[in-house]
Design an enzyme around this catalytic site. Structure first.
Site, PDB file in Angstrom:
ATOM      1  N   GLN A 134      38.999  37.320  32.836  1.00 28.72           N
ATOM      2  CA  GLN A 134      37.569  37.637  32.760  1.00 28.72           C
ATOM      3  C   GLN A 134      37.312  39.133  32.766  1.00 28.72           C
ATOM      4  OE1 GLN A 134      34.774  35.008  34.965  1.00 28.72           O
ATOM      5  NE2 GLN A 134      36.621  34.147  35.854  1.00 28.72           N
ATOM      6  N   ARG A 165      30.810  29.455  32.436  1.00 30.38           N
ATOM      7  CA  ARG A 165      29.583  29.461  33.254  1.00 30.38           C
ATOM      8  C   ARG A 165      29.019  28.050  33.388  1.00 30.38           C
ATOM      9  NH1 ARG A 165      31.019  32.545  36.057  1.00 30.38           N
ATOM     10  NH2 ARG A 165      32.856  32.554  34.773  1.00 30.38           N
ATOM     11  N   ASP A 167      34.892  41.632  45.005  1.00 30.81           N
ATOM     12  CA  ASP A 167      34.846  40.497  44.067  1.00 30.81           C
ATOM     13  C   ASP A 167      34.944  41.061  42.648  1.00 30.81           C
ATOM     14  OD1 ASP A 167      34.640  37.965  43.052  1.00 30.81           O
ATOM     15  OD2 ASP A 167      32.578  37.597  43.695  1.00 30.81           O
ATOM     16  N   GLU A 168      35.336  40.231  41.693  1.00 32.18           N
ATOM     17  CA  GLU A 168      35.460  40.660  40.295  1.00 32.18           C
ATOM     18  C   GLU A 168      36.359  41.891  40.184  1.00 32.18           C
ATOM     19  OE1 GLU A 168      34.017  38.864  37.967  1.00 32.18           O
ATOM     20  OE2 GLU A 168      32.352  37.826  38.947  1.00 32.18           O
ATOM     21  N   LYS A 200      36.658  31.758  44.123  1.00 35.71           N
ATOM     22  CA  LYS A 200      36.952  33.113  44.605  1.00 35.71           C
ATOM     23  C   LYS A 200      35.769  33.712  45.369  1.00 35.71           C
ATOM     24  CE  LYS A 200      37.901  34.635  40.438  1.00 35.71           C
ATOM     25  NZ  LYS A 200      37.712  33.373  39.700  1.00 35.71           N
ATOM     26  N   THR A 201      34.587  33.590  44.751  1.00 33.74           N
ATOM     27  CA  THR A 201      33.415  34.162  45.401  1.00 33.74           C
ATOM     28  C   THR A 201      33.079  33.373  46.664  1.00 33.74           C
ATOM     29  OG1 THR A 201      32.641  34.854  43.240  1.00 33.74           O
ATOM     30  CG2 THR A 201      31.021  34.850  45.004  1.00 33.74           C
TER      31      THR A 201
END
Ligand SMILES: Nc1ncnc2c1ncn2[C@@H]1O[C@H](COP(=O)(O)OP(=O)(O)OP(=O)(O)O)[C@@H](O)[C@H]1O
Ligand SMILES: [Mg+2]
Length: 666
Positions: A241, A603, A212-213, A34-35
């Site tokens: 998330q 992560r 983002d996020e 995504k990022t």
């Protein structure tokens, strides 16, 4: 086109990158790119001739923003001075510096961090006659924030006793020409609503917006984004998330987005490029226990990789030694750099033992998301001076430094100044100036002289620091002038070492100002710019270039969006994760804790270690601990049990051990 986007992206990612016009929504699992899509999308736009100045990308932590703009710089090979890649809060500051005067503040306003805010609450509460017990600043601070962000309202009973305090707090901020963190979103939104010309200016400036996020945007942040965006907006996120619901983040934003931007293009990303199959399967095994979520089919093409290692150490120091030794071992064996390791903790208090072990074994590390460098007393003192120099009406910071180091301005004088300030409804600075100038001043001649010296000191530094270059040299000169060193020696008579350590911290502060000044990418170098930057940095992380090559120790919250080849999640005990508070508050909160655990697992790229202590020192005593129930949710075939040096004793640990062994043997 400068390079082949299709070769670097899978078809869905490419679709997202090349769909520039119209709204785009990407909800996809961890590590699915995504990022990466956002950074490539920016590069793609620049390649298509869209000017940097029309692009705005928003995210949540300074680290993420920095990484993102570095990535775009690499991709395009361009200087990116006009591109805005920012946190929501930093972007809020930018708007307020330009236009806050429309709301009655002056543009040199101060930003209060939690320490300043608590001080203001305390003082306001005392003025209103609250008893010490009723003045729980943490609780009141949370309440104020919830009211400001619309999560709570007056009139629903329990908290109404604090309504007046809230109002006084708000007018205190304005009086001191200060704003708090919530204001950095709320005030720009207010500006947009009340001043259509201001909104029009920003809408005209930013034509392409990305977030983002997105799952962690609060209602205000959503509204803020919504008012700016026309149609060209792309948001990416992962409902699994979402870890900020306590701060008002709301994943219903996803639903709102679908409604507010009809005709949007929804893109799914299903391949995880980050983690091994084992790590991904563990993450999926955990998150599927949440009920309220969008089902996803995430797969990894990276091969199954190494098993997840679970360790049940005797106590927190055994745990810390294990982490430190494993890092040293793997570093040698696999020729890794320290920066390849991430150590994740649920809460700040867990960092101590690890930091001690790192210091002992000479492992360089950087802590983010914890008590920041900028919260240390000596650093706060120097920064308070800078804040007063930037904005003398800032009462909270003025009070902090007016007699530190001592300059003969005692309590009585401060009371006299406050009386004038209250009567005339002005800041202490204005009151002080009035007292010094008045013919019939009630203060003694000696006090008048002391105050005058202070006023001259601030005025002189204002004239040199607000303009021109060499801020670091000027700050150094100021620290010498107030003779902070002698002050430290006096304050820490018992330990010269402590005094020296604190002075060295001030040295690093001055060095970091100098590094910041020399950064060719940053062309804004005024005192205001510096203060903005550090206020925002100290909130979530304090990154600088010296941090490269160090182990990353951080809270799970601060690790969002990042990745490390090797990850340790420590302190995986019931009451820590899920946090004890969440257990009291019910199932919804346990689901949020599970999402946190999911964030932590995802992560890791190659190898994941999880540890859960049998015992832990807590509040002076030693507590028996139970492994987090989330550990049981990791599918059995993925786990390898790490033999402890000491035999296990507590029943729960034995129980888990038995299960793990059973798994291991089968
Ligand atoms: N098409 C691709 N080819 C090669 N590597 C990729 C591709 N897509 C993503 N990656 C890599 O996978 C990793 C994860 O990507 P990224 O951080 O963008 O995922 P994300 O969806 O933003 O994750 P999170 O949900 O944790 O924020 C990165 O190292 C990224 O470079
Ligand atoms: Mg990401």
């Amino acid at each position: 086109m400068t390079f082949d986007y299709q070769a670097e992206l899978n078809p869905e990612q490419y679709e997202a990158v090349s769909s520039i016009e119209g709204p785009v929504l990407i909800i996809a699992g961890a590590g699915s790119g995504k990022t990466r899509v956002i950074t490539f999308r920016m590069s793609y736009m620049l390649d298509s001739g869209i000017p940097q100045s029309q692009i705005l990308a928003l995210t949540f932590t300074n680290k993420a923003a920095k990484e993102m703009s570095e990535r775009v710089k690499q991709l395009t090979g361009k200087k990116l001075q006009m591109l805005t890649v920012s946190t929501f809060h930093a972007f809020g500051v930018k708007i307020l510096r330009e236009d806050i005067n429309r709301l009655g503040w002056r543009e040199n306003f101060s930003i209060y961090d939690d320490v300043d805010r608590n001080q203001l609450i305390k003082e306001t509460g005392r003025d209103l006659g609250f008893t010490a017990e009723a003045l729980d600043v943490y609780k009141i601070g949370t309440l104020i924030s919830q009211v400001k962000t619309g999560m709570k309202h007056w009139g629903d009973g329990a908290n109404d006793q604090y309504k007046q305090l809230y109002e006084e707090y708000q007018s205190g901020l304005k009086l001191y020409n200060a704003v708090d963190f919530d204001d950095l979103i709320i005030l720009p939104l207010k500006l947009f609503r009340e001043h259509p010309d201001v909104l029009a200016k920003y809408k005209d400036r930013y034509k392409y917006i990305m977030v983002d996020e997105f799952q962690d945007t609060s209602l205000q942040q959503y509204q803020f984004m919504h008012s700016l965006a026309d149609r060209n907006v792309c948001v990416v996120g992962d409902d699994d998330q979402s870890i900020y619901s306590w701060r008002g983040a709301n994943y219903e934003n996803l639903v709102m987005f679908e409604k507010d931007f009809p005709g949007l293009k929804e893109i799914k990303l299903e391949q995880n490029y980050r983690s091994t199959g084992t790590i991904l399967a563990a993450a999926n095994g955990v998150i599927k226990n949440n009920t309220n979520r969008k089902e996803k089919a995430l797969w990894s093409g990276n091969g199954s990789g190494k098993p997840i290692e679970i360790y049940i150490p005797e106590n927190e120091s055994t745990e810390a030694d294990f982490v430190a030794e494993s890092i040293q071992g793997i570093r040698m064996e696999e020729k890794r750099s320290y920066a390849d390791f991430g150590v994740l903790i649920r809460s700040n208090t867990l960092s101590r033992a690890i930091e001690e072990a790192f210091l002992e074994q000479n492992i360089p590390y950087v802590m983010s998301g914890g008590t920041s460098f900028f919260q240390r007393k000596e650093i706060k003192d120097v920064i308070s001076y800078l804040r007063v120099i930037a904005n003398p009406d800032d009462d909270i910071n003025l009070l902090r430094i007016i007699n530190t180091p001592r300059r003969g301005i005692g309590r009585k004088t401060i009371e006299d100044i406050s009386a004038v300030a209250n009567a005339q409804h002005c800041s202490l600075w204005t009151a002080m100036n009035a007292l010094v100038a008045a013919a019939d001043t009630p203060i003694s001649e000696k006090t008048r002289v002391d105050l005058e010296l202070f006023i001259n000191f601030v005025t002189e530094h204002r004239s040199t620091m607000l303009s021109g270059k060499d801020l670091s040299a000027k700050v150094k000169k100021m620290v010498d002038e107030i003779d902070y060193w002698s002050y430290l020696v006096q304050e820490y008579q018992k330990s010269e070492k402590a005094a020296r350590y604190k002075f060295l911290n001030i040295d690093s502060l001055i060095n970091s100002i100098s590094t910041w000044e020399k950064d060719p990418d940053n062309f804004k170098k005024s005192l205001y710019d510096y203060l903005n930057r550090i206020t925002l940095i100290s909130r979530d992380d304090m990154e600088d270039d010296e941090d490269k090559g160090k182990v990353n120790l951080m809270t799970i919250h601060a690790s969002k969006g990042l990745e490390f080849p090797i990850v340790f999640i420590i302190g995986c005990e019931e009451g820590i994760i899920p946090h004890a508070r969440s257990l009291e508050e019910g199932e919804g909160n346990v689901e949020e804790e599970r999402r946190l655990f999911y964030v932590a697992i995802t992560r890791a790229r190659d190898k994941l270690f999880i540890s859960s202590c049998q015992r832990r020192r807590k509040m002076g005593g030693v507590m028996e601990c139970t492994p987090s129930p989330f550990l049981q949710e990791i599918p059995e075939n993925l786990v390898e049990y790490h033999e402890p040096a000491e035999p296990l004793e507590t029943e729960d640990a034995l129980d888990v051990l038995a299960k793990m062994k059973a798994r291991f043997i089968m």
